[in-house]
Design an enzyme around this catalytic site. Structure first.
Site, PDB file in Angstrom:
ATOM      1  N   ILE A  95       0.897  -1.149   0.000  1.00  0.00           N
ATOM      2  CA  ILE A  95       0.000   0.000   0.000  1.00  0.00           C
ATOM      3  C   ILE A  95       0.936   1.199   0.000  1.00  0.00           C
ATOM      4  O   ILE A  95       1.554   1.512   1.016  1.00  0.00           O
ATOM      5  CB  ILE A  95      -0.930  -0.007   1.224  1.00  0.00           C
ATOM      6  CG1 ILE A  95      -1.807  -1.260   1.203  1.00  0.00           C
ATOM      7  CG2 ILE A  95      -1.782   1.260   1.246  1.00  0.00           C
ATOM      8  CD1 ILE A  95      -2.680  -1.438   2.434  1.00  0.00           C
ATOM      9  N   PRO A  96       1.104   1.845  -1.150  1.00  0.00           N
ATOM     10  CA  PRO A  96       2.232   2.760  -1.365  1.00  0.00           C
ATOM     11  C   PRO A  96       2.119   4.127  -0.678  1.00  0.00           C
ATOM     12  O   PRO A  96       2.022   5.172  -1.332  1.00  0.00           O
ATOM     13  CB  PRO A  96       2.260   2.898  -2.888  1.00  0.00           C
ATOM     14  CG  PRO A  96       0.828   2.736  -3.287  1.00  0.00           C
ATOM     15  CD  PRO A  96       0.268   1.708  -2.333  1.00  0.00           C
ATOM     16  N   CYS A  97       2.203   4.133   0.618  1.00  0.00           N
ATOM     17  CA  CYS A  97       2.134   5.390   1.374  1.00  0.00           C
ATOM     18  C   CYS A  97       3.336   6.285   1.091  1.00  0.00           C
ATOM     19  O   CYS A  97       3.274   7.496   1.311  1.00  0.00           O
ATOM     20  CB  CYS A  97       1.986   5.113   2.869  1.00  0.00           C
ATOM     21  SG  CYS A  97       3.244   4.032   3.565  1.00  0.00           S
ATOM     22  N   HIS A  98       4.418   5.712   0.572  1.00  0.00           N
ATOM     23  CA  HIS A  98       5.586   6.527   0.226  1.00  0.00           C
ATOM     24  C   HIS A  98       5.289   7.484  -0.925  1.00  0.00           C
ATOM     25  O   HIS A  98       6.022   8.447  -1.120  1.00  0.00           O
ATOM     26  CB  HIS A  98       6.787   5.631  -0.119  1.00  0.00           C
ATOM     27  CG  HIS A  98       6.577   4.763  -1.321  1.00  0.00           C
ATOM     28  ND1 HIS A  98       5.932   3.546  -1.248  1.00  0.00           N
ATOM     29  CD2 HIS A  98       6.909   4.948  -2.625  1.00  0.00           C
ATOM     30  CE1 HIS A  98       5.892   3.003  -2.455  1.00  0.00           C
ATOM     31  NE2 HIS A  98       6.480   3.837  -3.311  1.00  0.00           N
ATOM     32  N   ARG A  99       4.204   7.267  -1.658  1.00  0.00           N
ATOM     33  CA  ARG A  99       3.844   8.119  -2.794  1.00  0.00           C
ATOM     34  C   ARG A  99       3.070   9.366  -2.379  1.00  0.00           C
ATOM     35  O   ARG A  99       2.656  10.135  -3.234  1.00  0.00           O
ATOM     36  CB  ARG A  99       3.034   7.312  -3.810  1.00  0.00           C
ATOM     37  CG  ARG A  99       3.837   6.196  -4.449  1.00  0.00           C
ATOM     38  CD  ARG A  99       3.050   5.407  -5.455  1.00  0.00           C
ATOM     39  NE  ARG A  99       3.845   4.259  -5.892  1.00  0.00           N
ATOM     40  CZ  ARG A  99       3.334   3.115  -6.307  1.00  0.00           C
ATOM     41  NH1 ARG A  99       2.020   2.957  -6.378  1.00  0.00           N
ATOM     42  NH2 ARG A  99       4.124   2.131  -6.662  1.00  0.00           N
TER      43      ARG A  99
END
Length: 175
Positions: free
Chosen positions: A136-140
Site C-alpha cells: 500500500i504505497p504510502c511513500h507516494r
C-alpha cells in the site's frame, strides 16, 4: 485452535524487512531497522492472542513480489491482503492503491479523493498507520508543496523509493 500469524524476515536492498501474514493474506510489513514495537502494538490492537511463528512458505509470494518491486521489476503487487484497519483508514488505503507507480499525490489530494477534503491531517494519520508499506504505497504521498513528510522507514528511504519510481522528490530542503 488459536489464531496464528506467519512471520518471515527477508534481506532486501533497503535492509531487512519482516513480512507477517495470516491464512487470509499479508497483514503487516515491518520496514528495515524497525525495533518491533510497532508490530507488537499493532498485534495487541488488531489481533490480541494471536501466536506468531516463523515461516517463510506462507510469505513466499509476498517475499518474491517485494524483491521484484525493490529491483524495479514490479510496478504493482498482486497479493491477498488481510487488512485490519478502520473504515476511514481503508478508504485512505484504497486511494493510496490507486496512485500509479511513478506518481505521487499530496495528502490534500487523497483527502479530496475520498470525499473528505478537510480531513488532511486524518489522512496523514491513516497514512502513518499503514500496516503494509510498499504494497500500500504510502511513500507516494507528499506534502502539497512537494516536500517529503513522515515515513515509518525514514525520509531517506521514502526519497529513495520515489527516486526508484522515477518521481523527483524535493530533497533540497530535506537533507
Amino acid at each position: 485452535m488459536e489464531p496464528v500469524f506467519h512471520r518471515a524476515a527477508i534481506d532486501t536492498k533497503v535492509g531487512e524487512v519482516r513480512l507477517i501474514s495470516s491464512d487470509a493474506g499479508l497483514c503487516y510489513l515491518e520496514l528495515p531497522r524497525a525495533d518491533g514495537r510497532g508490530f507488537r502494538g499493532w498485534l495487541k490492537r488488531h489481533a490480541p492472542g494471536t501466536r506468531v511463528v516463523d515461516a517463510i512458505a506462507p510469505n513466499q509470494a509476498a517475499s518474491e513480489q517485494l524483491l521484484e518491486f525493490l529491483d524495479g521489476k514490479r510496478f504493482e503487487f498482486d497479493l491477498p491482503l488481510d487488512l485490519r484497519a478502520t473504515a476511514f483508514q481503508k478508504l485512505v488505503y484504497d486511494a493510496l492503491l490507486a496512485i500509479p507507480y511513478g506518481e505521487s499525490r499530496s495528502y490534500a489530494d487523497i483527502a479530496a479523493a475520498i470525499g473528505r477534503p478537510s480531513a488532511v491531517r486524518a489522512v496523514g494519520a491513516a497514512n502513518g498507520a499503514n500496516p503494509i508499506p510498499f504494497v500500500i504505497p504510502c511513500h507516494r504521498v507528499i506534502a502539497s508543496d512537494g516536500q517529503l513528510r513522515g515515513y515509518a522507514g525514514g525520509l531517506r528511504l521514502k526519497a529513495r523509493l520515489l527516486t526508484m519510481e522515477g518521481t523527483s522528490p524535493d530533497t533540497d530542503r530535506l537533507f
